[in-house]
Enzyme design. Structure first.
Site, PDB file in Angstrom:
ATOM      1  N   LYS A 222      66.145 -15.892  33.500  1.00  0.00           N
ATOM      2  CA  LYS A 222      66.761 -16.269  34.682  1.00  0.00           C
ATOM      3  C   LYS A 222      67.682 -15.215  35.282  1.00  0.00           C
ATOM      4  CE  LYS A 222      65.969 -21.165  34.114  1.00  0.00           C
ATOM      5  NZ  LYS A 222      66.822 -22.346  33.995  1.00  0.00           N
ATOM      6  N   ARG A 256      63.724 -23.201  25.733  1.00  0.00           N
ATOM      7  CA  ARG A 256      62.691 -23.107  26.591  1.00  0.00           C
ATOM      8  C   ARG A 256      62.491 -21.613  27.173  1.00  0.00           C
ATOM      9  NH1 ARG A 256      61.546 -23.293  32.021  1.00  0.00           N
ATOM     10  NH2 ARG A 256      59.343 -24.208  32.586  1.00  0.00           N
TER      11      ARG A 256
END
Length: 279
Positions: A222, A256
């Site tokens: 991210k 995740r």
């Protein structure tokens, strides 16, 4: 509450950190242009993640990046259903990343074990779609909505506000009769949060815990990783693993990730440091 997550066909032990592998079934994930080839590649990638040690596969057919274009219901189903069919017997739980109640119902009928909802089951009909099933529920915090969420997000106390939101969603689920052990909570790194918010959440992750609900840390590749490292998404493996381990060290039950094998190895070494190894 004992350390387990009720997840459709599976009862997942939370005695060790679990790894959720990311399987994106979107047009920008595969470049062949053929739906059949895209489906085959997605199934092969999912099977490979299982071989690498993934405990659960999270299948998503709609990008939730800032500014992403919404996907129509039928298109999302056409992307998801063949992949679920192809992975249903791989031996690990299948999660579907969606916020559409109609999609939730269809994928649960097709064999999905968890619904991972970025809206935290706030869309009309979402609670009704999942309440009486046996699926796991991943409840995420998001300020705003994907197209605009990164336009100057603001908090007085990001940790307190995220925790209060998650408490409210848990109370709503309980009122619908959802068993507590079906619920996994996600602080929503990168969803309506700037880099400062994200790292404060990660650093104070332990302050988010309440009533023994497990937490998912999802920060693989991210922008928050790029903010610190200066690297593009495909070059964020090292930073992503560091973030995952920081979350695990602060109590996260699941991470995740895109890079399953490398994350599994990192967790094994972390566990050896924490708990030792047999001679």
């Amino acid at each position: 509450m004992s350390a387990k997550l009720l997840c459709g066909r599976f009862e997942l032990s939370l005695e060790r950190p679990l790894v959720m592998g990311i399987l994106n079934v979107t047009p920008d994930s595969f470049s062949d242009g053929s739906r059949h080839l895209e489906t085959d590649k997605a199934i092969a990638h999912g099977r490979n993640m299982v071989a690498e040690g993934a405990d659960i596969i999270d299948i998503g057919a709609e990008s939730t990046r800032p500014g992403a274009t919404p996907v129509q219901l039928q298109e999302e189903l056409e992307r998801l259903l063949p992949v679920i069919e192809g992975l249903r017997e791989v031996g690990v739980a299948l999660s579907v990343d969606t916020f559409k109640p109609q999609v939730m119902r269809r994928v649960l009928d097709a064999g999905a074990d968890m619904i991972n909802d970025i809206y935290g089951f706030r869309m009309p009909g979402a609670l009704d779609a999942v309440a009486t099933s046996h699926c796991g529920l991943c409840v995420m915090h998001m300020q705003g909505e994907p197209r605009t969420m990164q336009q100057a997000p603001q908090y007085d106390d990001v940790v307190a506000e995220v925790r209060d939101f998650l408490r409210e969603r848990v109370a709503t689920l309980q009122a619908q009769g959802v068993h507590p052990q079906r619920v996994l909570l996600d602080p929503g790194f990168g969803f309506g949060k700037n880099a400062q918010h994200n790292y404060e959440l990660l650093g104070r992750l332990e302050d988010l815990f309440f009533d023994d609900y497990p937490l998912l840390v999802a920060l693989s590749r991210k922008t928050m990783i790029g903010h610190v490292t200066g690297r593009e998404p495909g070059e964020r493996l090292g930073g992503s693993i560091a973030g995952a381990l920081a979350g695990i060290a602060r109590g996260a039950a699941m991470v995740r990730v895109h890079d399953v094998a490398q994350t599994v190895d990192a967790i094994k070494v972390w566990q050896a440091v924490q708990h030792g190894v047999s001679a």
